[in-house]
Design an enzyme around this catalytic site. Structure first.
Site, PDB file in Angstrom:
ATOM      1  N   ASP A 167     105.459  42.115  13.673  1.00  0.00           N
ATOM      2  CA  ASP A 167     104.362  41.377  14.292  1.00  0.00           C
ATOM      3  C   ASP A 167     103.049  41.587  13.560  1.00  0.00           C
ATOM      4  OD1 ASP A 167     106.204  40.722  16.219  1.00  0.00           O
ATOM      5  OD2 ASP A 167     104.994  41.404  17.915  1.00  0.00           O
ATOM      6  N   HIS A 226     105.571  46.549  13.470  1.00  0.00           N
ATOM      7  CA  HIS A 226     104.370  45.867  12.976  1.00  0.00           C
ATOM      8  C   HIS A 226     104.220  46.109  11.484  1.00  0.00           C
ATOM      9  CE1 HIS A 226     103.614  46.285  17.321  1.00  0.00           C
ATOM     10  NE2 HIS A 226     102.846  45.223  17.197  1.00  0.00           N
TER      11      HIS A 226
END
Length: 265
Positions: free
Chosen positions: A71, A217
């Site tokens: 992400d 992430h």
């Protein structure tokens, strides 16, 4: 996720990724022109085991397959490192990108697609979607979709809401309006807390099950540094890495270009 923990997550990620909707990219009513030509929504696909796809956390399967997701990118330094690591092992992943970062690095987004990874929609400005109207949500989604399409030639067919803030009514709205499922996760190492690389990789290695969707992430340096340990460890456990669309048994995301939109309200 407990309320106080979610607030902490908001504060940390807002400082890193909520860059705001800037004048870098115009707002588009994505798909409306197609709708006026009489194009029909193609049937919304279902998961390979028939599960609902309004919200996806994992897929029930006995196959040792997992979807690794990243992400908040693209990140100019860390995302290329992730791509190099994945390429060295022949692994495909899914990247949920922020629109206002896509327009800053379209070449990097094109590289993600060119290397066979899936690109998902993570909104334009990383807002709290639970606080937005349906029109504002679609604006965030549509502008990001157009940015990804301009960079790669294809629009995302999956969406992940920032912070996981998206109720089932909103997910149904998005499915009906844009043919997009809401993809959440089943394994969360909370790398945004910066607990250290070994803590991140240990959590993933000990909590992954068949059909899992792993959240991470590509803006967190400890996540990237310990990615080889995660990939090699899960491979040693017999897991195979697939994209979200592959996990669902769908065609590749860049083979489903004709997604269309219907107006809301």
């Amino acid at each position: 996720m407990p309320i106080n923990e979610n607030k902490t997550r908001r504060a940390v990620l807002q400082g890193v990724t909520a860059l705001g909707a800037t004048a870098l990219w115009p707002r588009f009513a994505y798909g409306q022109d197609r709708l006026r030509t009489g194009t029909q929504l193609r049937p919304f696909p279902i998961a390979r085991n028939g599960e609902s796809v309004d919200q996806i956390r994992r897929i029930r399967t006995n196959d040792r397959v997992v979807a690794l997701t990243f992400d908040d990118g693209p990140h100019a330094v860390l995302t290329p490192q992730v791509l190099d690591i994945l390429a060295g092992r022949g692994i495909r992943a899914s990247f949920f990108v922020i629109g206002n970062r896509v327009v800053r690095a379209p070449g990097l987004v094109a590289r993600i697609a060119r290397q066979g990874h899936e690109i998902g929609n993570h909104t334009w400005s990383h807002p709290h979607m639970s606080q937005l109207s349906d029109h504002a949500i679609l604006d965030e989604i549509d502008t990001t979709a157009r940015a990804v399409e301009m960079a790669t030639g294809f629009s995302p067919v999956i969406m992940r809401p920032p912070y996981g803030e998206f109720d089932r009514r909103q997910s149904r709205m998005l499915r009906l309006a844009r043919n997009l499922p809401t993809v959440l996760w089943s394994v969360d190492p909370q790398d945004w807390r910066r607990p250290g690389g070994w803590a991140i990789s240990d959590h993933i290695l000990t909590n992954t099950n068949p059909g899992a969707v792993i959240l991470s992430h590509d803006i967190v340096d400890d996540t990237v540094r310990n990615l080889p340990r995660v990939l090699d460890g899960l491979s040693a456990q017999g897991y195979r890495f697939v994209t979200i669309s592959e996990l669902l048994g769908w065609p590749a995301w860049n083979q489903r270009r004709d997604m269309t939109a219907v107006p809301i309200g």
